[in-house]
Design an enzyme around this catalytic site. Structure first.
Site, PDB file in Angstrom:
ATOM      1  N   SER A  41       0.955  -1.114  -0.127  1.00  0.00           N
ATOM      2  CA  SER A  41       0.071   0.021  -0.019  1.00  0.00           C
ATOM      3  C   SER A  41       0.987   1.124   0.130  1.00  0.00           C
ATOM      4  O   SER A  41       1.062   1.977   0.933  1.00  0.00           O
ATOM      5  CB  SER A  41      -0.862  -0.116   1.335  1.00  0.00           C
ATOM      6  OG  SER A  41      -0.347   0.225   2.411  1.00  0.00           O
ATOM      7  N   HIS A 155      -3.369  -5.900   3.101  1.00  0.00           N
ATOM      8  CA  HIS A 155      -2.445  -6.874   3.754  1.00  0.00           C
ATOM      9  C   HIS A 155      -3.340  -7.940   4.076  1.00  0.00           C
ATOM     10  O   HIS A 155      -2.523  -9.181   4.498  1.00  0.00           O
ATOM     11  CB  HIS A 155      -1.545  -6.336   4.972  1.00  0.00           C
ATOM     12  CG  HIS A 155      -0.599  -5.237   4.673  1.00  0.00           C
ATOM     13  ND1 HIS A 155      -0.300  -4.185   5.466  1.00  0.00           N
ATOM     14  CD2 HIS A 155      -0.437  -4.738   3.325  1.00  0.00           C
ATOM     15  CE1 HIS A 155       0.405  -3.340   4.891  1.00  0.00           C
ATOM     16  NE2 HIS A 155       0.314  -3.676   3.779  1.00  0.00           N
ATOM     17  N   GLN A 163      -6.214  -1.090   7.913  1.00  0.00           N
ATOM     18  CA  GLN A 163      -5.090  -2.108   7.277  1.00  0.00           C
ATOM     19  C   GLN A 163      -4.549  -2.777   8.478  1.00  0.00           C
ATOM     20  O   GLN A 163      -4.130  -3.775   8.406  1.00  0.00           O
ATOM     21  CB  GLN A 163      -4.254  -1.269   6.550  1.00  0.00           C
ATOM     22  CG  GLN A 163      -2.983  -2.231   6.063  1.00  0.00           C
ATOM     23  CD  GLN A 163      -2.202  -1.168   5.099  1.00  0.00           C
ATOM     24  OE1 GLN A 163      -2.598  -0.793   3.855  1.00  0.00           O
ATOM     25  NE2 GLN A 163      -1.087  -0.552   5.609  1.00  0.00           N
ATOM     26  N   GLU A 164      -4.369  -1.912   9.613  1.00  0.00           N
ATOM     27  CA  GLU A 164      -3.323  -2.559  10.713  1.00  0.00           C
ATOM     28  C   GLU A 164      -4.241  -2.300  11.973  1.00  0.00           C
ATOM     29  O   GLU A 164      -4.502  -0.994  12.286  1.00  0.00           O
ATOM     30  CB  GLU A 164      -2.057  -1.813  10.702  1.00  0.00           C
ATOM     31  CG  GLU A 164      -1.271  -2.170   9.473  1.00  0.00           C
ATOM     32  CD  GLU A 164       0.154  -1.721   9.299  1.00  0.00           C
ATOM     33  OE1 GLU A 164       0.623  -1.361  10.281  1.00  0.00           O
ATOM     34  OE2 GLU A 164       0.288  -1.302   8.065  1.00  0.00           O
ATOM     35  N   GLU A 205       1.814  -8.928   7.374  1.00  0.00           N
ATOM     36  CA  GLU A 205       2.534  -8.236   8.420  1.00  0.00           C
ATOM     37  C   GLU A 205       2.732  -9.006   9.619  1.00  0.00           C
ATOM     38  O   GLU A 205       3.060  -8.678  10.679  1.00  0.00           O
ATOM     39  CB  GLU A 205       2.142  -6.941   8.611  1.00  0.00           C
ATOM     40  CG  GLU A 205       2.337  -6.001   7.512  1.00  0.00           C
ATOM     41  CD  GLU A 205       2.362  -4.492   7.727  1.00  0.00           C
ATOM     42  OE1 GLU A 205       1.744  -4.151   8.789  1.00  0.00           O
ATOM     43  OE2 GLU A 205       2.941  -3.633   6.930  1.00  0.00           O
ATOM     44  N   ASP A 243      -3.537   1.715  11.831  1.00  0.00           N
ATOM     45  CA  ASP A 243      -3.162   2.453  10.503  1.00  0.00           C
ATOM     46  C   ASP A 243      -4.423   1.918   9.543  1.00  0.00           C
ATOM     47  O   ASP A 243      -4.720   0.685   9.059  1.00  0.00           O
ATOM     48  CB  ASP A 243      -2.041   1.628  10.040  1.00  0.00           C
ATOM     49  CG  ASP A 243      -1.530   2.151   8.690  1.00  0.00           C
ATOM     50  OD1 ASP A 243      -2.227   3.234   8.175  1.00  0.00           O
ATOM     51  OD2 ASP A 243      -0.543   1.754   8.007  1.00  0.00           O
ATOM     52  N   GLU A 286      -3.065   6.057  12.179  1.00  0.00           N
ATOM     53  CA  GLU A 286      -1.968   6.547  11.026  1.00  0.00           C
ATOM     54  C   GLU A 286      -2.994   6.505   9.830  1.00  0.00           C
ATOM     55  O   GLU A 286      -3.872   5.768   9.365  1.00  0.00           O
ATOM     56  CB  GLU A 286      -0.903   5.430  11.051  1.00  0.00           C
ATOM     57  CG  GLU A 286      -0.112   5.337   9.745  1.00  0.00           C
ATOM     58  CD  GLU A 286       1.063   4.297   9.931  1.00  0.00           C
ATOM     59  OE1 GLU A 286       1.299   3.613  11.062  1.00  0.00           O
ATOM     60  OE2 GLU A 286       1.304   4.043   8.749  1.00  0.00           O
ATOM     61  N   ASP A 313       1.766   8.701   6.984  1.00  0.00           N
ATOM     62  CA  ASP A 313       2.817   7.812   6.544  1.00  0.00           C
ATOM     63  C   ASP A 313       2.839   8.152   4.961  1.00  0.00           C
ATOM     64  O   ASP A 313       3.611   8.709   4.501  1.00  0.00           O
ATOM     65  CB  ASP A 313       2.199   6.247   6.751  1.00  0.00           C
ATOM     66  CG  ASP A 313       2.834   5.199   5.703  1.00  0.00           C
ATOM     67  OD1 ASP A 313       4.135   5.491   5.331  1.00  0.00           O
ATOM     68  OD2 ASP A 313       2.476   4.019   5.938  1.00  0.00           O
ATOM     69  N   LYS A 338      10.174   5.289   6.923  1.00  0.00           N
ATOM     70  CA  LYS A 338      10.488   4.231   6.276  1.00  0.00           C
ATOM     71  C   LYS A 338      11.549   4.403   5.529  1.00  0.00           C
ATOM     72  O   LYS A 338      11.572   5.028   4.472  1.00  0.00           O
ATOM     73  CB  LYS A 338       9.369   3.646   5.456  1.00  0.00           C
ATOM     74  CG  LYS A 338       8.229   3.503   6.135  1.00  0.00           C
ATOM     75  CD  LYS A 338       6.891   3.128   5.359  1.00  0.00           C
ATOM     76  CE  LYS A 338       5.735   2.610   6.096  1.00  0.00           C
ATOM     77  NZ  LYS A 338       4.386   2.503   5.054  1.00  0.00           N
ATOM     78  N   HIS A 366       8.705  -0.705   9.535  1.00  0.00           N
ATOM     79  CA  HIS A 366       9.231  -1.738   8.261  1.00  0.00           C
ATOM     80  C   HIS A 366       8.051  -1.580   7.048  1.00  0.00           C
ATOM     81  O   HIS A 366       7.794  -0.501   7.011  1.00  0.00           O
ATOM     82  CB  HIS A 366       8.831  -3.231   8.865  1.00  0.00           C
ATOM     83  CG  HIS A 366       7.435  -3.344   9.112  1.00  0.00           C
ATOM     84  ND1 HIS A 366       6.582  -4.760   9.237  1.00  0.00           N
ATOM     85  CD2 HIS A 366       6.279  -2.434   9.382  1.00  0.00           C
ATOM     86  CE1 HIS A 366       5.644  -4.398   9.380  1.00  0.00           C
ATOM     87  NE2 HIS A 366       5.177  -3.283   9.524  1.00  0.00           N
ATOM     88  N   ARG A 367       8.402  -2.341   6.159  1.00  0.00           N
ATOM     89  CA  ARG A 367       7.360  -2.328   4.867  1.00  0.00           C
ATOM     90  C   ARG A 367       6.677  -3.771   5.111  1.00  0.00           C
ATOM     91  O   ARG A 367       6.974  -4.626   5.865  1.00  0.00           O
ATOM     92  CB  ARG A 367       8.084  -2.541   3.607  1.00  0.00           C
ATOM     93  CG  ARG A 367       8.817  -0.998   3.475  1.00  0.00           C
ATOM     94  CD  ARG A 367       8.220   0.297   3.716  1.00  0.00           C
ATOM     95  NE  ARG A 367       6.974   0.265   3.025  1.00  0.00           N
ATOM     96  CZ  ARG A 367       6.691   1.205   2.096  1.00  0.00           C
ATOM     97  NH1 ARG A 367       7.802   1.861   1.481  1.00  0.00           N
ATOM     98  NH2 ARG A 367       5.576   1.490   1.517  1.00  0.00           N
ATOM     99  N   SER A 368       5.431  -4.014   4.425  1.00  0.00           N
ATOM    100  CA  SER A 368       4.834  -5.263   4.413  1.00  0.00           C
ATOM    101  C   SER A 368       5.450  -6.310   3.836  1.00  0.00           C
ATOM    102  O   SER A 368       5.387  -7.699   4.033  1.00  0.00           O
ATOM    103  CB  SER A 368       3.473  -5.002   3.921  1.00  0.00           C
ATOM    104  OG  SER A 368       3.344  -4.333   2.697  1.00  0.00           O
ATOM    105  N   LYS A 389       7.339   0.290  14.162  1.00  0.00           N
ATOM    106  CA  LYS A 389       6.342  -0.541  13.775  1.00  0.00           C
ATOM    107  C   LYS A 389       7.049  -1.816  12.908  1.00  0.00           C
ATOM    108  O   LYS A 389       7.537  -1.388  11.926  1.00  0.00           O
ATOM    109  CB  LYS A 389       5.550   0.185  12.832  1.00  0.00           C
ATOM    110  CG  LYS A 389       4.235  -0.100  12.779  1.00  0.00           C
ATOM    111  CD  LYS A 389       3.263   0.996  11.895  1.00  0.00           C
ATOM    112  CE  LYS A 389       3.560   0.767  10.486  1.00  0.00           C
ATOM    113  NZ  LYS A 389       2.084   1.269   9.708  1.00  0.00           N
TER     114      LYS A 389
HETATM  115  P1  PGA Z   1       3.244  -0.844   2.891  1.00  0.00           P
HETATM  116  O1  PGA Z   1       2.230  -0.927   4.367  1.00  0.00           O
HETATM  117  O2  PGA Z   1       4.666  -1.445   3.615  1.00  0.00           O
HETATM  118  O3  PGA Z   1       2.506  -2.064   2.288  1.00  0.00           O
HETATM  119  O4  PGA Z   1       3.315   0.446   2.271  1.00  0.00           O
HETATM  120  C1  PGA Z   1       2.544  -0.308   5.448  1.00  0.00           C
HETATM  121  C2  PGA Z   1       2.031   0.920   6.029  1.00  0.00           C
HETATM  122  O5  PGA Z   1       1.096   1.521   5.206  1.00  0.00           O
HETATM  123  O6  PGA Z   1       2.517   1.620   6.995  1.00  0.00           O
HETATM  124 ZN    ZN Z   2       0.828   3.129   6.892  1.00  0.00          ZN
END
Ligand code: PGA
Ligand code: ZN
Length: 423
Positions: A41, A155, A163-164, A205, A243, A286, A313, A338, A366-368, A389
């Site tokens: 994402s 994810h 998403q999270e 994740e 998030d 987020e 983000d 990131k 991190h990243r996914s 994170k």
């Molecule tokens: P991504 O997602 O690593 O797939 O971009 C992580 C986030 O949105 O924080």
């Molecule tokens: Zn994010």
């Protein structure tokens, strides 16, 4: 010490997609690696991740990025001392584009991370110590982890718009205590779902995926588990961070957020967040608004910034120019950092410094799509980021970061370190 060789190869990440590993060889025989993570994402404002775009592996191969390191970067770096701060600028000049599209941000971040490791070795110190030294810090702190407990959105490929769903053990005395709490909660949620006959799996994740379609259902399950383990969210144990990754369901033509087929205005989405905050112990949201919805971000800040941390983000994309825009509009309270979004560790450090001098919270992330690389753990400690994170408490590409933090905590607490203690 001098660089003898820089060598890259195509390897595979936690989703089974190709990514870049870069090795920096020094003339004392030591070899240091950096591995590029990959988002799914992603923000439109990230540096350019170079993929082959040919018929192999749906175009996702990274052989062009690998060849860029082996043929363009290697000859330039061989014979130089591994002073990563200077060498990152050589990479930036060699790339010569504003978005790192010539060498590729994946080639650059993997090289940069390997160079930082080589630099720390050359100086005879731990990676987090090097980073602290470069930040001009006298001491470091272990970050509070935001553990991913339930995955939604892209994810998880379920209907959850959030998403999270993360848990932050804000009041834990030590990292070890915090991880134990998250692990207990994770297994407790799995028990609850089993008892309720709900089929579940693990998302990208390392959080749980289940056929939830309403964020409140996911939050209710988290609350049941928090209750079961006897944690008191009011006292800071088990604070929840979300998030939303709202860019993913924003229709920029209509300027509406599409939730369950309904087009919502940003104000309607804010009302929804307000309800959630009233019901659940949420301390951080987020990407509650999309990366281009500046007005939405400003309204969200006006309505919610007294109650929760508002983390940027996608809207930031670890980009200094975007940070200036966010600061001018004063529309977020925390920055998600990131390193692969900007492409070099040195530029990421510079951004951390700007955040610190503007009293903005930082969440190193991190990243996914991840690898066994634990670089961000050292980075978060060395910069005293406050928050980190790194995903859930299962899957080794996530635990690599938390396990490295446990080792650093031991160095700081048990054996002592010039960056530990209260000096
Ligand atoms: P991504 O997602 O690593 O797939 O971009 C992580 C986030 O949105 O924080
Ligand atoms: Zn994010």
């Amino acid at each position: 010490m001098k660089i003898k060789k820089v060598h890259a190869r195509e390897i595979y990440d936690s989703r089974g997609w190709p990514t870049v590993q870069c090795e920096v060889w020094l003339d004392d025989g030591s070899v240091f690696s950096g591995y590029a993570p990959a988002g799914l994402s992603t923000s439109s404002y990230e540096a350019h991740e170079l993929r082959d775009g040919d018929s192999r592996l749906w175009g996702k191969g990274v052989m062009r990025a690998v060849e860029n390191i082996n043929q363009l970067v290697c000859p330039v770096l061989v014979g130089k001392e591994p002073v990563a701060t200077d060498l990152d600028y050589i990479l930036i000049t060699l790339d010569g584009t504003p978005d790192k599209s010539h060498l590729g941000s994946n080639a650059m971040i993997a090289t940069s991370m390997a160079l930082y490791r080589a630099y720390a070795h050359d100086q005879g110190i731990e990676l987090y110590e090097l980073i602290a030294f470069l930040m001009g810090a006298q001491s470091v702190t272990i970050p509070c982890p935001l553990f991913n407990i339930i995955n939604g959105g892209r994810h998880a490929e379920n209907k959850l718009i959030v998403q999270e769903f993360m848990i932050a053990p804000l009041s834990a005395g030590t990292l070890r205590e915090g991880i134990e709490f998250a692990v207990t909660l994770f297994h407790e949620i799995k028990r609850i779902l089993r008892q309720q006959g709900i089929f579940f799996g693990i998302g990208d994740e390392g959080g749980i995926t289940a056929p939830f379609d309403d964020p409140r259902t996911a939050l209710d399950v988290m609350m049941q588990a928090i209750d079961k383990v006897g944690a008191d969210p009011e006292a800071g144990a088990g604070a929840i961070a979300l998030d939303v990754a709202a860019t993913q369901f924003y229709d920029s033509a209509q300027k509406r957020y599409i939730v369950d087929g309904n087009p919502l205005t940003s104000d309607e989405l804010i009302v929804f967040y307000k309800e959630l905050i009233k019901t659940y112990p949420i301390y951080s949201i987020e990407d509650g608004m999309a990366e281009d919805d500046w007005d939405g971000w400003v309204s969200m800040y006006e309505s919610l910034s007294d109650e929760v941390q508002l983390a940027a983000d996608d809207i930031l994309a670890t980009n200094p120019a975007r940070l200036v825009q966010i600061a001018e509009r004063n529309c977020a309270t925390a920055m998600v950092i990131k390193p692969n979004q900007i492409g070099t560790v040195t530029e990421t450090l510079e951004l951390m410094n700007i955040c610190k001098s503007n009293n903005l919270n930082t969440i190193v992330s991190h990243r996914s799509g991840e690898t066994e690389d634990s670089f961000i753990a050292d980075f978060a400690v060395g910069t005293s980021s406050g928050q980190l994170k790194a995903g859930g408490v299962c899957r080794s590409e996530r635990l690599a970061k938390y396990n490295r933090l446990l080792a650093i905590e031991d160095i700081l607490l048990v054996t002592g370190s010039r960056y530990g203690g209260d000096d």
